[in-house]
Design a protein around this motif. Structure first.
Motif, PDB file in Angstrom:
ATOM      1  N   LEU A  91      -6.931   0.210   7.092  1.00 31.19           N
ATOM      2  CA  LEU A  91      -5.952  -0.143   8.192  1.00 31.19           C
ATOM      3  C   LEU A  91      -6.704  -0.268   9.480  1.00 31.19           C
ATOM      4  O   LEU A  91      -6.032  -0.926  10.604  1.00 31.19           O
ATOM      5  CB  LEU A  91      -4.938   0.322   8.094  1.00 31.19           C
ATOM      6  CG  LEU A  91      -4.014   0.283   6.918  1.00 31.19           C
ATOM      7  CD1 LEU A  91      -2.430   0.957   7.109  1.00 31.19           C
ATOM      8  CD2 LEU A  91      -3.611  -0.953   6.651  1.00 31.19           C
ATOM      9  N   LEU A 121      -6.539   4.401   2.423  1.00 29.77           N
ATOM     10  CA  LEU A 121      -5.577   3.550   3.008  1.00 29.77           C
ATOM     11  C   LEU A 121      -5.806   3.432   4.582  1.00 29.77           C
ATOM     12  O   LEU A 121      -5.847   2.181   5.428  1.00 29.77           O
ATOM     13  CB  LEU A 121      -3.879   3.696   2.733  1.00 29.77           C
ATOM     14  CG  LEU A 121      -2.863   2.886   3.598  1.00 29.77           C
ATOM     15  CD1 LEU A 121      -3.245   1.498   3.198  1.00 29.77           C
ATOM     16  CD2 LEU A 121      -1.741   3.199   3.199  1.00 29.77           C
ATOM     17  N   TYR A 122      -5.658   4.451   5.184  1.00 29.78           N
ATOM     18  CA  TYR A 122      -6.126   4.538   6.675  1.00 29.78           C
ATOM     19  C   TYR A 122      -7.321   4.169   7.303  1.00 29.78           C
ATOM     20  O   TYR A 122      -7.226   3.198   8.207  1.00 29.78           O
ATOM     21  CB  TYR A 122      -6.008   6.176   6.980  1.00 29.78           C
ATOM     22  CG  TYR A 122      -6.116   6.270   8.597  1.00 29.78           C
ATOM     23  CD1 TYR A 122      -4.903   5.999   9.352  1.00 29.78           C
ATOM     24  CD2 TYR A 122      -7.434   6.871   9.067  1.00 29.78           C
ATOM     25  CE1 TYR A 122      -5.359   6.238  10.711  1.00 29.78           C
ATOM     26  CE2 TYR A 122      -7.573   6.913  10.460  1.00 29.78           C
ATOM     27  CZ  TYR A 122      -6.410   6.571  11.314  1.00 29.78           C
ATOM     28  OH  TYR A 122      -6.660   6.683  12.786  1.00 29.78           O
ATOM     29  N   LEU A 136       1.293   4.907  -2.477  1.00 25.80           N
ATOM     30  CA  LEU A 136       1.548   6.302  -2.156  1.00 25.80           C
ATOM     31  C   LEU A 136       2.813   6.743  -2.384  1.00 25.80           C
ATOM     32  O   LEU A 136       2.738   7.925  -2.913  1.00 25.80           O
ATOM     33  CB  LEU A 136       1.477   6.413  -0.529  1.00 25.80           C
ATOM     34  CG  LEU A 136       0.286   6.031   0.088  1.00 25.80           C
ATOM     35  CD1 LEU A 136       0.154   6.137   1.546  1.00 25.80           C
ATOM     36  CD2 LEU A 136      -1.096   6.898  -0.416  1.00 25.80           C
ATOM     37  N   ASP A 183       0.903  -1.267  -0.197  1.00 22.39           N
ATOM     38  CA  ASP A 183       0.170  -0.045   0.031  1.00 22.39           C
ATOM     39  C   ASP A 183       0.936   1.261  -0.069  1.00 22.39           C
ATOM     40  O   ASP A 183       0.485   2.175  -0.677  1.00 22.39           O
ATOM     41  CB  ASP A 183      -0.952   0.040   1.181  1.00 22.39           C
ATOM     42  CG  ASP A 183      -2.015  -1.169   1.311  1.00 22.39           C
ATOM     43  OD1 ASP A 183      -2.364  -1.567   0.199  1.00 22.39           O
ATOM     44  OD2 ASP A 183      -2.403  -1.648   2.174  1.00 22.39           O
ATOM     45  N   ALA A 199      -5.774   8.963  -1.693  1.00 14.56           N
ATOM     46  CA  ALA A 199      -5.367   7.728  -1.395  1.00 14.56           C
ATOM     47  C   ALA A 199      -4.831   7.360   0.200  1.00 14.56           C
ATOM     48  O   ALA A 199      -5.030   6.194   0.291  1.00 14.56           O
ATOM     49  CB  ALA A 199      -3.984   7.278  -2.276  1.00 14.56           C
ATOM     50  N   SER A 200      -4.289   8.157   0.663  1.00 16.72           N
ATOM     51  CA  SER A 200      -3.687   8.032   1.944  1.00 16.72           C
ATOM     52  C   SER A 200      -4.736   7.784   2.991  1.00 16.72           C
ATOM     53  O   SER A 200      -4.978   7.182   4.180  1.00 16.72           O
ATOM     54  CB  SER A 200      -2.709   9.156   2.744  1.00 16.72           C
ATOM     55  OG  SER A 200      -3.348  10.335   2.611  1.00 16.72           O
TER      56      SER A 200
END
Length: 95
Positions: free
Chosen positions: A94, A90-91, A60, A56, A86-87
């Motif tokens: 997760l 992703l966060y 980034l 992932d 995108a971050s």
């Protein structure tokens, strides 16, 4: 006909940006390898691979370098928008 593949993401290149220059610049200056389009979409798209050893945070990294490359090539855009979006995705994934 072609089926979609999970191994790459195709991106429409902004107008006035030469995809071959983008691919070359991204590699030479930032060390990321992407590929252009083929056949009917040659010169119109580029493709980011994410198969095999690609995490992932690698995505980034390439998005950040892609923004820098677009800036280097004179494209005007909302700096950081792609990396930020995108971050956030992703966060959330997760959690």
């Amino acid at each position: 006909s072609h089926s979609p593949a999970d191994s790459v993401t195709a991106v429409v290149c902004p107008d006035k940006i030469d995809t071959e220059k983008l691919v070359e610049h991204l590699y030479k200056k930032y060390g990321f390898t992407i590929i252009g389009g083929q056949d009917k979409v040659k010169g119109k798209i580029f493709r980011i691979g994410h198969m095999g050893y690609c995490g992932d945070f690698d995505i980034l990294g390439v998005l950040s370098a892609l923004e820098m490359t677009l800036k280097d090539l004179g494209h005007h855009f909302n700096w950081g928008a792609g990396v930020s979006a995108a971050s956030k995705i992703l966060y959330e994934g997760l959690k």
